[in-house]
Write an enzyme that holds these catalytic residues in place. Sequence first.
Site, PDB file in Angstrom:
ATOM      1  N   CYS A 221       0.667  -1.119  -0.047  1.00 22.60           N
ATOM      2  CA  CYS A 221      -0.033   0.090   0.107  1.00 22.60           C
ATOM      3  C   CYS A 221       0.781   1.257  -0.003  1.00 22.60           C
ATOM      4  O   CYS A 221       0.682   2.117  -0.871  1.00 22.60           O
ATOM      5  CB  CYS A 221      -0.946   0.110   0.951  1.00 22.60           C
ATOM      6  SG  CYS A 221      -0.119  -0.537   2.628  1.00 22.60           S
TER       7      CYS A 221
ATOM      8  N   HIS B 214      -2.667   6.160   4.406  1.00 19.23           N
ATOM      9  CA  HIS B 214      -1.317   6.504   4.639  1.00 19.23           C
ATOM     10  C   HIS B 214      -0.767   7.862   4.154  1.00 19.23           C
ATOM     11  O   HIS B 214      -1.155   8.237   3.108  1.00 19.23           O
ATOM     12  CB  HIS B 214      -0.310   5.326   3.835  1.00 19.23           C
ATOM     13  CG  HIS B 214      -0.743   4.163   4.297  1.00 19.23           C
ATOM     14  ND1 HIS B 214      -1.433   3.920   5.624  1.00 19.23           N
ATOM     15  CD2 HIS B 214      -0.213   3.025   3.898  1.00 19.23           C
ATOM     16  CE1 HIS B 214      -1.488   2.508   5.765  1.00 19.23           C
ATOM     17  NE2 HIS B 214      -0.838   1.891   4.935  1.00 19.23           N
TER      18      HIS B 214
END
Lengths: 349, 349
Positions: free
Chosen positions: A131, A251
């Site tokens: 990710c 994130h």
Amino acid sequence: MTTQGYNVAVVGATGAVGEKMLETLEKKNFPINELHLLSSKRSAGKEITFKGTAYTVKEATPESFENIQIALFSAGGSVSKALAHEAVKRGAVVVDNTSAFRMDPEVPLVVPEVNEEDIAKHNGIIANPNCSTIQMVAALKPIQEQFGLSRVIVSTYQAVSGAGTKAVNELQEQSKAFLDGEELEPEILPVSGEKKHYPIAFNALPQIDVFQENGYTFEEMKMINETKKIMHDSSIKVAATCVRLPFFTSHAESVYVEVNNDNVTVEQIQEAIKNAAGVVLEDDTENQVYPTPLSAAGKPDVFVGRVRKDLDNSKGFHLWVVSDNLLKGAAWNSVQIAESLIKNNWLQK
Amino acid sequence: MTTQGYNVAVVGATGAVGEKMLETLEKKNFPINELHLLSSKRSAGKEITFKGTAYTVKEATPESFENIQIALFSAGGSVSKALAHEAVKRGAVVVDNTSAFRMDPEVPLVVPEVNEEDIAKHNGIIANPNCSTIQMVAALKPIQEQFGLSRVIVSTYQAVSGAGTKAVNELQEQSKAFLDGEELEPEILPVSGEKKHYPIAFNALPQIDVFQENGYTFEEMKMINETKKIMHDSSIKVAATCVRLPFFTSHAESVYVEVNNDNVTVEQIQEAIKNAAGVVLEDDTENQVYPTPLSAAGKPDVFVGRVRKDLDNSKGFHLWVVSDNLLKGAAWNSVQIAESLIKNNWLQK
């Protein structure tokens, strides 16, 4: 293959990413003929509704993949290692969202906006990158293409949902307890299964995944190695420090890059990012405009802000890159790969 | 000056740092004859207990500093600009914990473990550096001394207490509301007084202090400029990205450094840090040992972990630096400067 669509299996359908896979398939109106929801034995039997129809989750076995054309795996590396080749043997093309095959030279590692053409080289398996890597390379691609790229130093700010549903629950319960003046023994983070656990509520943990012998975590090594593979340039110097933080989704990354040219301006970098597919520029410091984890949550794009020139190195720039780790960082990217397989006729080899 | 001690004024006694100033003076058993607690008009009249005695906080005016030998200022830049010279005029030496005089060439900017000797050059005012700068230079000093230092790139993970008591309350109230499924309009962070406010609960804000014309925030420019001044080397290349995060205490920093020597090992860096004053090495990845904001809170030291060599640059190293932003980052460092003034007979000029 019928004109109605494809027989699709989702492996790990009950997990945090699996849930987003189904949301993404629905949102993108993916052409599905039969949908098979698979999981570990433990989660088998659960009911999940997709487009108004209830499906019973079944235990994933080699036979589950008979007559499947596309299998989206997101149930952990060990499940992928055990079953991905079984699925391929039965004619499926696997899009694998674990680290099991990412560095395998026979397996393309793909972010469609960066290296879609690599999908064509698959031998049955295409790997979805980590990710934190996906969102970074999506932001770096237009820079590499237009100005060259020699150096990347990234420090990450990563959401707990990247560590799974149990980590999400741990942050929630621990935060509640902390605010009530109580203490909850940490049990999951930083890494479920490790010897030591530390509180995540109102804290920061400089460990994501297990430590390697060189002092880096596996998460940091993923960012380093996957970036070079996806960007087709092993000479790019990449360094990463990965930190788990007390928020649920998205994130964020503080990224320093060096381009190959002395005369690049901030405006040129911003323009390149603005025109890149899948990337949105949110950068207006005068009006305090920049992306945050909360503002990016639930959206499929990669958001970039805080673009500025290094004050000492005329080739250096700093960026702030944010994206929903479960969407572009996982489910959305996987489904994009599946779409590309269909659109480009790369399903059959 | 009596043998019993000094007449000490604490300006901003009711604030988050002021509170820690008093705790530190008590903990260090600082030689106090008279203690004067001062504040803005708004906070005057409050009662504060120090070593069992109740003190009434008085409004700070020029006359407050008659007969004061040491004045610890921490009530914001405008108060320091208005009153520090008035205090000096009346014979006090000022230790100022605001950004008012830090870059003034006539004012020493001091972290005692790094440049204590600069205190001797004061003209009545010594500046306490920015919290995020203090902990970084404390960790970098032994590296600079033993191996040379040419480059620093830092990304910070900063606690809300650095933005004051209102920011602490905002994180607390917003977090509670969020966990109850409610929403609270943000009013303080990222910067009290700015036009826009963003939620801090379960989020990350890439803005600390106001933006400058060059795209950097003032906090980032503080780290860049103060580091060069404290370390007496304007040739060190420093870059910073400062991020506010949802925890209450301690700043953490992901720091990349380049030394001047190709053959330095991780063990040598660790040894240098271990032997440095005020710095504690907490670095054992095999046993998951590294500092975190929660583990550093309430302690006066700077903690360093995750020391590792860059994989591409033989002069490059990565560190994780954590310290209590209200202690070593503010109150503790200020009181250390005051102690040094006394110990070295630098109070009189």
